[in-house]
Design an enzyme around this catalytic site. Sequence first.
Site, mmCIF file in Angstrom:
data_model
loop_
_atom_site.group_PDB
_atom_site.id
_atom_site.type_symbol
_atom_site.label_atom_id
_atom_site.label_comp_id
_atom_site.label_asym_id
_atom_site.label_seq_id
_atom_site.Cartn_x
_atom_site.Cartn_y
_atom_site.Cartn_z
ATOM 1 N N ASP A 270 20.793 26.475 -45.775
ATOM 2 C CA ASP A 270 19.843 25.491 -46.284
ATOM 3 C C ASP A 270 18.980 26.079 -47.391
ATOM 4 O O ASP A 270 19.014 27.281 -47.669
ATOM 5 C CB ASP A 270 18.938 24.999 -45.153
ATOM 6 C CG ASP A 270 19.678 24.139 -44.144
ATOM 7 O OD1 ASP A 270 20.665 23.490 -44.536
ATOM 8 O OD2 ASP A 270 19.272 24.124 -42.964
ATOM 9 N N TYR B 74 23.682 35.783 -37.598
ATOM 10 C CA TYR B 74 22.436 35.494 -38.308
ATOM 11 C C TYR B 74 21.344 36.445 -37.836
ATOM 12 O O TYR B 74 21.345 36.906 -36.691
ATOM 13 C CB TYR B 74 21.982 34.053 -38.057
ATOM 14 C CG TYR B 74 22.746 33.012 -38.834
ATOM 15 C CD1 TYR B 74 22.309 32.601 -40.094
ATOM 16 C CD2 TYR B 74 23.902 32.435 -38.316
ATOM 17 C CE1 TYR B 74 23.012 31.639 -40.809
ATOM 18 C CE2 TYR B 74 24.611 31.475 -39.025
ATOM 19 C CZ TYR B 74 24.153 31.084 -40.271
ATOM 20 O OH TYR B 74 24.846 30.134 -40.988
#
Length: 245
Positions: free
Chosen positions: A52, A111
């Site tokens: 994002d 992540y």
Amino acid sequence: MRYKITIEYNGSSFSGWQKQQHSANSIQETIENAIFNFSGERVSLHCGGRTDTGVHALGQVAHFNMERQFELYRIRNGINYHLKAIPIVVLSAEAVDDAFHARFSAKKRYYEYRIINRYAPAALEIGYVWQVFNPLDVNIMREAARHLLGKHNLSSFRSKDCQATNPVRTIDDIDIVQNGSHIYIKISAISFLHNQVRIIVGTLVEFGKNRTNPQEMLNILSQCKRNAAGITAPPHGLYLVKIDY
């Protein structure tokens, strides 16, 4: 010929990975334009994990097809030449089989979320960490995170805009490492829901800040409602570290 590239980028100044109809500021389009300027071919770039706005990557993976064949170092260097002064860099290029797909061939995604936990403002890491001023109890955060391991309905941990038809995901590992005032939350799984990592981080921070009983995480999971969980952590602390194939 199909090529796989591994990419590092600072997501701060981009509108995210995915090409947008009314924006020319996506990471995808920026790299596609660099490939065209290098090779003269228009390509469609497919990534392993769509990040994002504001999210960074240390090891994003993407693939594309080209008619012409190039030596791999020329692909890497040629793309990077046309990305100079832009905070995106191709770390490596590989020739891959036509069956390879950056998204669908992935076996695990990693992540990392970075927090600086101190009262004094961050000077050198603005835009790269989330600064949390209240003291965090990392042991409580670790205990709460343990309840998220394995296969769960993660409806409480996805954004209202998430388009996934199935909210069930399997989290393979959550590791929370503290080094002085820095806290690193590392999460790996084969796939994630939209904003899943950031909502998990925001929820864990609330546990650590409020000294919430770690067992409360089970209640949050069982409600399967977004408002049961904590805030969505800001994007600038999140990094796509690597993708396994």
